[in-house]
Design a protein around this motif. Structure first.
Motif, short mmCIF file in Angstrom:
data_model
loop_
_atom_site.label_atom_id
_atom_site.label_comp_id
_atom_site.label_asym_id
_atom_site.label_seq_id
_atom_site.Cartn_x
_atom_site.Cartn_y
_atom_site.Cartn_z
N GLU A 159 0.84 -1.21 0.00
CA GLU A 159 0.00 0.00 0.00
C GLU A 159 0.87 1.25 0.00
OE1 GLU A 159 -0.40 -2.59 1.99
OE2 GLU A 159 -2.26 -3.42 1.16
N LYS A 160 1.95 1.23 0.80
CA LYS A 160 2.84 2.39 0.85
C LYS A 160 3.56 2.57 -0.48
CE LYS A 160 5.31 5.66 2.85
NZ LYS A 160 4.71 6.96 3.19
N LEU A 161 3.96 1.48 -1.12
CA LEU A 161 4.61 1.59 -2.42
C LEU A 161 3.66 2.15 -3.47
CD1 LEU A 161 6.65 -1.76 -2.50
CD2 LEU A 161 7.52 0.56 -2.15
N VAL A 162 2.38 1.83 -3.35
CA VAL A 162 1.38 2.42 -4.25
C VAL A 162 1.27 3.92 -3.97
CG1 VAL A 162 -1.07 2.49 -4.83
CG2 VAL A 162 0.08 0.29 -4.57
N ASP A 163 1.25 4.29 -2.70
CA ASP A 163 1.12 5.71 -2.33
C ASP A 163 2.26 6.56 -2.86
OD1 ASP A 163 -1.23 5.14 -1.02
OD2 ASP A 163 -0.33 5.03 0.98
N VAL A 164 3.48 6.00 -2.86
CA VAL A 164 4.63 6.78 -3.33
C VAL A 164 4.82 6.68 -4.84
CG1 VAL A 164 5.80 6.55 -1.10
CG2 VAL A 164 6.28 4.90 -2.92
N GLY A 165 3.93 5.97 -5.53
CA GLY A 165 3.97 5.93 -6.99
C GLY A 165 4.88 4.87 -7.57
N LEU A 200 10.91 -7.04 -1.75
CA LEU A 200 10.79 -8.39 -1.19
C LEU A 200 10.08 -8.34 0.17
CD1 LEU A 200 13.53 -11.12 -1.32
CD2 LEU A 200 12.03 -10.91 0.63
N ASN A 201 10.45 -7.38 1.01
CA ASN A 201 9.79 -7.24 2.31
C ASN A 201 8.30 -6.97 2.14
OD1 ASN A 201 11.95 -7.65 4.12
ND2 ASN A 201 12.66 -5.56 3.87
N ALA A 202 7.96 -6.11 1.19
CA ALA A 202 6.55 -5.76 0.98
C ALA A 202 5.77 -6.97 0.47
CB ALA A 202 6.44 -4.58 0.00
#
Length: 467
Positions: free
Chosen positions: A216-222, A256-258
């Motif tokens: 979700e955070k990776l989506v938020d940062v684009g 990988l963590n995500a």
């Protein structure tokens, strides 16, 4: 000198109220003389000399055997008390803020990592790069920038390096001038000293994220759109063996963590790394780490031995922090023998390059396999390659999600499912583009559906925007 009473409160240090503002605080003026770099270096060295003298006095006057028993707050208070007395004895003219800064830096010198301790506490810093004692850079938001941090000399820097490596039972000296280590918080450290480092010790620290990135955070940062994140989450949950490919600093470990968050908490995971830094969120995780040879050249434990041993430990999935050599063959064997859903990262610029690198690594294992047999092992073991990249503006993106579909002749067949297409770069250096589906339906979608993992197939339509 008599023993110093560490229990009495620090006496106030005289402050010169008429002290003119320091150059950094004074209003800019064209008549104000500029401080020469050499003069600034002399001033910095004087302050470092003061810190070293206080540090020596601390060692002399503190009961070192009792340090480990003191709470951090009590130790800090005692250090501040001694620093205040030292400043008075040496007639140092310091205001309250300067005294507190000096006390904090001396405390960091004693129990932390000296001048770089503030950088380790700065959440905006991702990497700390030390190029000898007088040059320290950091990376913030993908951009490198210099810092005013300095060490007194190379010996001062070497003391900090030795403190780091000793904490994880490793060593660094002329016979072994390079080392991989980690800090207590999990931050990854690489250090090199003379004779391989010519201009002083070089240290690279990849900071450990206290809050690991989620999809979700990776989506938020684009880094990717939501539909791509949903597909990757479903594929990992459906036990598709995945390799994350990318260059240095592209975000492979972060990805990988995500992705690991999609793994069921009922599974047993075994992680294998050179320096432990993975952040699995499952309760049943066994962490294993390689070991370098000792001073006699014995006792080395390589990733290959750890992978072989992991297969005897009843893992559901094996997670390799980075596959870089002969252990690639054992990793493929694990993925082909009931450990589907295992994951690894690899250094490569494209998914096809990742396959080529895996072939080269398998060849390093000494197994006499034909190229066709080798590629067949790769095609049957790995289901998906996620390509990540750090763009020229410092942002990290998922560039491609590629599925391996099998063999055709002697060629590993692949099909790209999603891709990021760069369109242009603006004057401020920002890279613009868009994610697109290729229109191909992934083979793993059937397995996802059999496992009850819902996914909107409309996202595979190339004419539809991926938001």
């Amino acid at each position: 000198m008599g023993r110093f009473n560490l229990t009495r409160p620090a006496a106030p240090v005289p402050v010169d109220d008429a002290e003119p503002p320091r150059p950094s605080e004074a209003a800019p003026s064209r008549h104000q003389p500029q401080v020469e770099p050499s003069a600034q270096r002399v001033s910095e060295n004087k302050m470092l000399d003061v810190k070293m003298k206080i540090h020596a006095r601390l060692i002399e006057e503190l009961d070192l055997s009792k340090l480990e028993k003191l709470a951090d707050g009590e130790l800090r208070r005692q250090v501040m008390s001694l620093v205040a007395d030292f400043a008075r004895d040496e007639r140092l003219v310091l205001n309250t803020n300067e005294l507190e800064e000096l006390g904090a830096s001396v405390h960091d010198e004693m129990v932390g990592l000296g001048p770089i301790e503030p950088l380790l506490k700065d959440d905006t810093v991702n990497d700390i790069l030390i190029n000898g004692p007088f040059q320290v850079y950091v990376e913030r938001r993908g951009e490198l920038e210099p810092t005013p941090v300095r060490f007194r000399d190379n010996d001062h820097l070497l003391r900090i390096v030795n403190r780091i490596v000793a904490g994880v039972g490793r060593r660094i000296d002329e016979s072994q001038p390079m080392v991989d280590a980690r800090l207590p918080d999990g931050s990854r450290v690489n250090a090199a000293i003379a004779p391989v480092a010519i201009d002083g010790a070089c240290v690279s620290i990849r900071k450990f994220s206290k809050k690991p990135y989620t999809l979700e955070k990776l989506v938020d940062v684009g880094a990717m759109p939501q539909c791509v994140a949903d597909f990757l989450h479903g594929a990992i949950k459906a036990r598709v063996s995945t390799v994350i490919s990318g260059g240095t600093g592209s975000g492979k470990t972060t990805m990988l963590n995500a992705l690991s968050a999609a793994i069921s908490h009922g599974e047993r995971l075994i992680t294998i790394e050179d320096a432990a830094e993975l952040q699995m969120q499952q309760p049943h995780v066994v962490r294993m780490e390689t070991r370098p040879p000792n001073i006699e050249g014995k006792g080395e434990i390589r990733q290959r031995e750890l992978v072989k041993n992991a297969l005897r430990m009843r893992p559901d999935r094996v997670i390799l922090g980075e596959v870089r050599g002969e252990e690639a063959f054992d990793m493929l064997q694990a993925m082909n023998t009931g450990h589907e859903g295992s994951m690894a990262t690899i250094h490569a610029n494209t998914p096809r390059d990742a396959i080529t690198r895996l072939e080269q690594m398998v060849a390093m294992s000494g197994m006499r396999l034909t190229p066709e047999s080798m590629r067949g092992q790769i095609a049957s073991a790995i289901g998906m390659i996620v390509q990540v990249m750090r763009l020229s503006d410092g942002k990290r993106k998922v560039m491609s999600v590629t599925e391996i579909t099998g063999m055709e002749g002697q060629v590993v067949q692949m099909q790209e499912i999603f891709a990021f297409h760069r369109s242009h770069t603006t004057a401020d250096g920002a890279v613009h583009g868009e994610f697109r589906a290729t229109g191909l339906r992934p083979k793993c979608l059937d397995e996802m559906m059999r496992r009850g993992i819902a996914y909107d197939v409309a996202h595979f339509d190339p004419s539809r925007a991926l938001a």
